[in-house]
Design a protein around this motif. Structure first.
Motif, PDB file in Angstrom:
ATOM      1  N   HIS A 195      31.009  21.817 -77.717  1.00  0.00           N
ATOM      2  CA  HIS A 195      32.127  22.690 -77.363  1.00  0.00           C
ATOM      3  C   HIS A 195      32.327  22.653 -75.859  1.00  0.00           C
ATOM      4  O   HIS A 195      31.441  22.250 -75.099  1.00  0.00           O
ATOM      5  CB  HIS A 195      31.859  24.132 -77.798  1.00  0.00           C
ATOM      6  N   ASP A 196      33.505  23.104 -75.418  1.00  0.00           N
ATOM      7  CA  ASP A 196      33.799  23.111 -73.990  1.00  0.00           C
ATOM      8  C   ASP A 196      34.846  24.175 -73.710  1.00  0.00           C
ATOM      9  O   ASP A 196      35.810  24.325 -74.466  1.00  0.00           O
ATOM     10  CB  ASP A 196      34.317  21.733 -73.546  1.00  0.00           C
ATOM     11  N   ALA A 197      34.677  24.890 -72.631  1.00  0.00           N
ATOM     12  CA  ALA A 197      35.621  25.932 -72.256  1.00  0.00           C
ATOM     13  C   ALA A 197      36.715  25.412 -71.327  1.00  0.00           C
ATOM     14  O   ALA A 197      37.490  26.190 -70.792  1.00  0.00           O
ATOM     15  CB  ALA A 197      34.875  27.077 -71.580  1.00  0.00           C
ATOM     16  N   GLY A 198      36.773  24.098 -71.120  1.00  0.00           N
ATOM     17  CA  GLY A 198      37.818  23.523 -70.290  1.00  0.00           C
ATOM     18  C   GLY A 198      37.322  22.876 -69.019  1.00  0.00           C
ATOM     19  O   GLY A 198      38.124  22.373 -68.224  1.00  0.00           O
ATOM     20  N   SER A 199      36.014  22.828 -68.808  1.00  0.00           N
ATOM     21  CA  SER A 199      35.481  22.297 -67.556  1.00  0.00           C
ATOM     22  C   SER A 199      35.603  20.783 -67.448  1.00  0.00           C
ATOM     23  O   SER A 199      35.492  20.223 -66.351  1.00  0.00           O
ATOM     24  CB  SER A 199      34.000  22.699 -67.411  1.00  0.00           C
ATOM     25  N   PHE A 200      35.848  20.100 -68.569  1.00  0.00           N
ATOM     26  CA  PHE A 200      35.949  18.644 -68.551  1.00  0.00           C
ATOM     27  C   PHE A 200      37.322  18.151 -68.081  1.00  0.00           C
ATOM     28  O   PHE A 200      37.479  16.985 -67.776  1.00  0.00           O
ATOM     29  CB  PHE A 200      35.669  18.074 -69.945  1.00  0.00           C
ATOM     30  N   GLY A 201      38.334  19.016 -68.093  1.00  0.00           N
ATOM     31  CA  GLY A 201      39.665  18.590 -67.695  1.00  0.00           C
ATOM     32  C   GLY A 201      40.497  18.101 -68.866  1.00  0.00           C
ATOM     33  O   GLY A 201      40.067  18.113 -70.020  1.00  0.00           O
ATOM     34  N   GLU A 202      41.711  17.644 -68.565  1.00  0.00           N
ATOM     35  CA  GLU A 202      42.691  17.320 -69.596  1.00  0.00           C
ATOM     36  C   GLU A 202      42.334  16.073 -70.400  1.00  0.00           C
ATOM     37  O   GLU A 202      42.772  15.927 -71.538  1.00  0.00           O
ATOM     38  CB  GLU A 202      44.068  17.123 -68.964  1.00  0.00           C
ATOM     39  N   ALA A 203      41.582  15.138 -69.824  1.00  0.00           N
ATOM     40  CA  ALA A 203      41.316  13.870 -70.509  1.00  0.00           C
ATOM     41  C   ALA A 203      40.365  14.038 -71.688  1.00  0.00           C
ATOM     42  O   ALA A 203      40.356  13.212 -72.602  1.00  0.00           O
ATOM     43  CB  ALA A 203      40.745  12.847 -69.530  1.00  0.00           C
ATOM     44  N   VAL A 204      39.557  15.090 -71.677  1.00  0.00           N
ATOM     45  CA  VAL A 204      38.660  15.399 -72.795  1.00  0.00           C
ATOM     46  C   VAL A 204      39.311  16.540 -73.572  1.00  0.00           C
ATOM     47  O   VAL A 204      39.527  17.624 -73.037  1.00  0.00           O
ATOM     48  CB  VAL A 204      37.259  15.792 -72.309  1.00  0.00           C
ATOM     49  N   LYS A 205      39.616  16.299 -74.837  1.00  0.00           N
ATOM     50  CA  LYS A 205      40.457  17.215 -75.605  1.00  0.00           C
ATOM     51  C   LYS A 205      39.648  18.042 -76.595  1.00  0.00           C
ATOM     52  O   LYS A 205      38.436  17.872 -76.731  1.00  0.00           O
ATOM     53  CB  LYS A 205      41.551  16.406 -76.315  1.00  0.00           C
ATOM     54  N   HIS A 206      40.357  18.948 -77.271  1.00  0.00           N
ATOM     55  CA  HIS A 206      39.698  19.877 -78.191  1.00  0.00           C
ATOM     56  C   HIS A 206      40.435  19.908 -79.522  1.00  0.00           C
ATOM     57  O   HIS A 206      41.661  19.831 -79.565  1.00  0.00           O
ATOM     58  CB  HIS A 206      39.683  21.291 -77.614  1.00  0.00           C
ATOM     59  N   VAL A 207      39.684  20.036 -80.594  1.00  0.00           N
ATOM     60  CA  VAL A 207      40.254  20.278 -81.916  1.00  0.00           C
ATOM     61  C   VAL A 207      39.559  21.502 -82.492  1.00  0.00           C
ATOM     62  O   VAL A 207      38.326  21.620 -82.439  1.00  0.00           O
ATOM     63  CB  VAL A 207      40.081  19.047 -82.844  1.00  0.00           C
ATOM     64  N   GLY A 208      40.353  22.424 -82.998  1.00  0.00           N
ATOM     65  CA  GLY A 208      39.774  23.633 -83.570  1.00  0.00           C
ATOM     66  C   GLY A 208      39.232  23.379 -84.964  1.00  0.00           C
ATOM     67  O   GLY A 208      39.940  22.863 -85.822  1.00  0.00           O
ATOM     68  N   ILE A 209      37.980  23.745 -85.198  1.00  0.00           N
ATOM     69  CA  ILE A 209      37.338  23.559 -86.498  1.00  0.00           C
ATOM     70  C   ILE A 209      36.742  24.888 -86.942  1.00  0.00           C
ATOM     71  O   ILE A 209      36.059  25.571 -86.171  1.00  0.00           O
ATOM     72  CB  ILE A 209      36.239  22.478 -86.435  1.00  0.00           C
ATOM     73  N   ALA A 243      40.211   5.810 -72.501  1.00  0.00           N
ATOM     74  CA  ALA A 243      39.122   5.391 -71.623  1.00  0.00           C
ATOM     75  C   ALA A 243      38.893   6.424 -70.528  1.00  0.00           C
ATOM     76  O   ALA A 243      37.756   6.644 -70.084  1.00  0.00           O
ATOM     77  CB  ALA A 243      39.444   4.033 -71.011  1.00  0.00           C
ATOM     78  N   GLU A 244      39.953   7.080 -70.095  1.00  0.00           N
ATOM     79  CA  GLU A 244      39.815   8.127 -69.083  1.00  0.00           C
ATOM     80  C   GLU A 244      38.933   9.259 -69.598  1.00  0.00           C
ATOM     81  O   GLU A 244      38.081   9.786 -68.870  1.00  0.00           O
ATOM     82  CB  GLU A 244      41.194   8.657 -68.695  1.00  0.00           C
ATOM     83  N   GLY A 245      39.128   9.634 -70.863  1.00  0.00           N
ATOM     84  CA  GLY A 245      38.290  10.671 -71.446  1.00  0.00           C
ATOM     85  C   GLY A 245      36.839  10.240 -71.554  1.00  0.00           C
ATOM     86  O   GLY A 245      35.910  11.030 -71.302  1.00  0.00           O
ATOM     87  N   LEU A 246      36.625   8.993 -71.936  1.00  0.00           N
ATOM     88  CA  LEU A 246      35.270   8.454 -72.058  1.00  0.00           C
ATOM     89  C   LEU A 246      34.543   8.535 -70.716  1.00  0.00           C
ATOM     90  O   LEU A 246      33.410   9.016 -70.620  1.00  0.00           O
ATOM     91  CB  LEU A 246      35.356   6.998 -72.544  1.00  0.00           C
ATOM     92  N   LEU A 247      35.209   8.077 -69.654  1.00  0.00           N
ATOM     93  CA  LEU A 247      34.575   8.057 -68.341  1.00  0.00           C
ATOM     94  C   LEU A 247      34.442   9.453 -67.745  1.00  0.00           C
ATOM     95  O   LEU A 247      33.521   9.711 -66.970  1.00  0.00           O
ATOM     96  CB  LEU A 247      35.370   7.156 -67.399  1.00  0.00           C
ATOM     97  N   THR A 248      35.347  10.354 -68.117  1.00  0.00           N
ATOM     98  CA  THR A 248      35.208  11.737 -67.659  1.00  0.00           C
ATOM     99  C   THR A 248      33.924  12.346 -68.192  1.00  0.00           C
ATOM    100  O   THR A 248      33.226  13.085 -67.485  1.00  0.00           O
ATOM    101  CB  THR A 248      36.420  12.573 -68.092  1.00  0.00           C
ATOM    102  N   CYS A 249      33.596  12.050 -69.445  1.00  0.00           N
ATOM    103  CA  CYS A 249      32.331  12.534 -70.013  1.00  0.00           C
ATOM    104  C   CYS A 249      31.139  11.972 -69.245  1.00  0.00           C
ATOM    105  O   CYS A 249      30.152  12.683 -68.997  1.00  0.00           O
ATOM    106  CB  CYS A 249      32.238  12.161 -71.490  1.00  0.00           C
ATOM    107  N   VAL A 250      31.220  10.704 -68.877  1.00  0.00           N
ATOM    108  CA  VAL A 250      30.125  10.092 -68.110  1.00  0.00           C
ATOM    109  C   VAL A 250      29.993  10.771 -66.750  1.00  0.00           C
ATOM    110  O   VAL A 250      28.880  11.041 -66.281  1.00  0.00           O
ATOM    111  CB  VAL A 250      30.360   8.579 -67.954  1.00  0.00           C
ATOM    112  N   GLN A 251      31.122  11.050 -66.105  1.00  0.00           N
ATOM    113  CA  GLN A 251      31.088  11.754 -64.826  1.00  0.00           C
ATOM    114  C   GLN A 251      30.388  13.105 -64.964  1.00  0.00           C
ATOM    115  O   GLN A 251      29.703  13.558 -64.043  1.00  0.00           O
ATOM    116  CB  GLN A 251      32.519  11.932 -64.291  1.00  0.00           C
ATOM    117  N   MET A 252      30.519  13.739 -66.129  1.00  0.00           N
ATOM    118  CA  MET A 252      29.895  15.039 -66.364  1.00  0.00           C
ATOM    119  C   MET A 252      28.447  14.924 -66.830  1.00  0.00           C
ATOM    120  O   MET A 252      27.874  15.884 -67.342  1.00  0.00           O
ATOM    121  CB  MET A 252      30.713  15.824 -67.398  1.00  0.00           C
ATOM    122  N   GLY A 253      27.852  13.746 -66.680  1.00  0.00           N
ATOM    123  CA  GLY A 253      26.439  13.577 -66.974  1.00  0.00           C
ATOM    124  C   GLY A 253      26.119  13.103 -68.374  1.00  0.00           C
ATOM    125  O   GLY A 253      24.955  13.124 -68.793  1.00  0.00           O
ATOM    126  N   THR A 254      27.120  12.646 -69.147  1.00  0.00           N
ATOM    127  CA  THR A 254      26.884  12.190 -70.520  1.00  0.00           C
ATOM    128  C   THR A 254      26.263  10.802 -70.528  1.00  0.00           C
ATOM    129  O   THR A 254      26.711   9.901 -69.814  1.00  0.00           O
ATOM    130  CB  THR A 254      28.206  12.164 -71.307  1.00  0.00           C
TER     131      THR A 254
END
Length: 595
Positions: free
Chosen positions: A370-384, A400-411
């Motif tokens: 889950h994420d409260a929005g700290s990843f930015g727009e490139a990493v998205k959310h789906v409600g489950i 690819a932008e979303g993929l690399l954003t996760c890496v920037q966040m330590g993934t």
């Protein structure tokens, strides 16, 4: 969706059709038609499938759009909806890409080459299956002419790009009018009849539904009656969105299951639609996957074709993430940038969990879904919806932008559900994780994988193996997303038990580790709602940075360890994925058999 048409001679421009995206699979003397989410709609588009079966090929996989054209050459979504109800003979298919031909995977070839091959296999005078024409360059002029003619817009594609089965900057769309899908969350009653006056609309944002306004135009009387029939079983007492009381006075609220295509002029500052008009129901879309589509600057979108880590700001590139081999955060980001084109078709548009190790793999790591929005727009959310009935925002990426954003966040690691966001309740794969007990060598695991392949083949399921970069092997069977999770879990559990009963000295399905001594645990628990499995091409947070990778059964004969591939093999992984057709789940026509 981008703000302007891309310029330059390396872009091809096609008409944006107003219909249903379909992938048509030809082979074995027949043909099937599948939606983007994997639904088999061959019966609905029987005429297209019948004509495709007549193509003079042994096999083919064609990408295109099912449409109904008027006499002025315009496609109409409403006309398509009407044709599906009673006049399927009016539906045509515009083919615009060729993914496979006579057993050869074409996805690594340039678009121009694929389209030339596609043109050759299509009949010249077939009104039912047509070739989608294009022009090279002059996209802005084409857009203006299309808009003047009342058409929807332009699709621009990089001429030399490979086929990527996920969102990327290789295909961009520019629209003449604003339109997209919204979830029907309720309706307001009419004071003149027993039907509705307007539909109340919602859109997912931040993993939750929010109010997006109402639509009260664009309906025929027949469509109003049809909608009332579809909405009646979905009645609920509580509202699913927060809306101004004055706008929804007397509202009848619905379970958020129906999806409508809506045209509108703009979105207000309050996030509601201005001048909306109803176009039809989208039965190929699930409510959970409906999110607001926004225009992206064309220069930013195009970077997602072949991204570099520098295009997503990677801080602390020199930080060592794998201490035993001195691999840095920058090198990890460069790896994911390189494999993004072959990884996104597997990991994109499905709920994911991340293994984040901000200080490196040898220090504290944790799962995050889950994420409260700290990843930015490139990493998205789906409600489950969770077990207790409340909804949580799960992470997903599709670029690819979303993929690399996760890496920037330590993934470091990416783990995914066995279902896509279009319908999280239905599995599109079976995963059997063959997990060896301590002391068993890899040869025993490899032999077990081949044995499990034969078990699954005997009941009609074709599979492929994946080395996990951990201890074991995943044996994976792709599925049409029809069976829901309780059925899938029950099937996997009973199959694992049957294998253990047949060869108790080799396999066990017992959960307690004390009962696994000297045997291979058939982990069937990946096949349940909310469970995840490591994604293909994901790096593992283990010594030497091994990589999970799908392989062929022929390759499996000589692979000597589950950590066969590592972070330094990026170029080889991309090259072999293209040559061995390992960029997609595989067979799209398999359903869960009776056991």
């Amino acid at each position: 969706m981008v703000d302007t048409v891309p310029t330059g001679a390396n872009w091809l421009h096609e008409m944006k059709y107003d219909g249903y995206r379909l992938e048509v699979a030809v082979g074995g003397g027949g043909a099937r038609a599948y939606t983007r989410s994997g639904l088999d709609w061959s019966e609905r588009f029987a005429g297209i499938a019948e004509q495709a079966a007549k193509l003079k090929v042994r096999s083919a996989l064609i990408d295109g759009e099912a449409v109904v054209m008027d006499q002025d050459g315009r496609s109409s979504f409403q006309a398509l909806q009407n044709a599906l109800k009673g006049a399927p003979g009016k539906i045509d298919y515009f083919a615009f890409d060729l993914l496979e031909l006579d057993g050869e995977d074409l996805t690594a070839l340039p678009l121009t080459t694929r389209k030339a091959m596609l043109r050759k296999i299509l009949p010249k005078n077939d009104a039912r299956i047509r070739y989608s024409e294009h022009i090279e360059g002059n996209g802005e002029m084409l857009l203006h002419s299309f808009c003047d003619a009342g058409l929807e817009g332009v699709i621009s594609k990089q001429a030399d790009a490979r086929y990527i089965g996920a969102r990327s900057g290789a295909w961009l769309k520019t629209k003449c009018i604003k339109r997209q899908e919204f979830v029907i969350v309720g309706w307001t009653p009419s004071d003149k009849s027993r039907a509705f006056r307007s539909l109340i609309l919602g859109i997912h944002e931040g993993g939750a539904l929010r109010y997006a306004g109402k639509v009260g135009t664009g309906f025929t009387m027949d469509e109003i009656r049809r909608l009332m029939e579809r909405m009646e079983p979905l009645d609920r007492k509580e509202a699913t969105v927060k809306a101004p009381r004055a706008e929804v006075r007397g509202a009848h609220w619905l379970e958020p299951r129906l999806v409508a295509e809506i045209a509108y002029t703009e979105m207000t500052n309050e996030g509601t639609l201005r001048h909306p008009s109803y176009l039809g129901l989208r039965e190929d879309k699930k409510a959970e996957a409906v999110m607001l589509e926004t225009e992206m600057p064309v220069t930013r979108a195009a970077r997602n074709v072949s991204p570099t880590a520098s295009e997503v700001t990677i801080s602390n590139r020199e930080r060592v993430i794998f201490p035993e081999s001195s691999i840095t955060k920058g090198e990890l980001a460069d790896y994911y940038a390189a494999v993004a084109p072959v990884m996104l078709p597997w990991v994109g548009s499905r709920p994911i969990s991340l293994v984040r190790c901000p200080q490196g793999r040898a220090k504290k790591c944790f799962f995050q879904k889950h994420d409260a929005g700290s990843f930015g727009e490139a990493v998205k959310h789906v409600g489950i919806v969770e077990k207790d009935g409340h909804e949580e925002p799960y992470l997903f990426i599709d670029t690819a932008e979303g993929l690399l954003t996760c890496v920037q966040m330590g993934t470091i690691e990416f783990h995914g559900w066995g279902a896509r966001i279009e319908d999280v309740e239905k599995a599109d794969r079976l995963v059997f994780d063959l997990d060896p007990d301590e002391g068993l060598d890899f040869e025993a695991v490899r032999d077990a994988a081949f044995h499990f392949r034969e078990i699954l083949r005997s009941i009609g399921l074709e599979t492929f193996p994946m080395v996990t970069g951990g201890k074991g092997i995943h044996v994976i069977a792709p599925l049409v997303p029809e069976a829901e999770w309780p059925e899938v879990k029950d099937f996997a559990h009973r199959l694992a038990q049957a294998a253990a009963q047949a060869e108790p000295q080799k396999f066990t399905a017992a959960l307690p580790k004390a009962q696994r001594k000297g045997r291979i645990f058939v982990d069937y628990l990946r096949n349940q709602r909310g469970a995840t499995a490591v994604m293909p091409y994901a790096v593992r947070a283990r010594p030497e940075a091994p990589v999970a990778a799908p392989v062929t059964w022929k390759e499996m004969e000589t692979i000597d360890r589950p950590s066969h591939f590592h972070i330094g093999d990026a170029k080889e992984l991309v090259k072999r994925a293209a040559s061995k057709a390992l960029t997609r789940w595989g067979r799209a026509d398999q359903v869960l058999p009776d056991l």
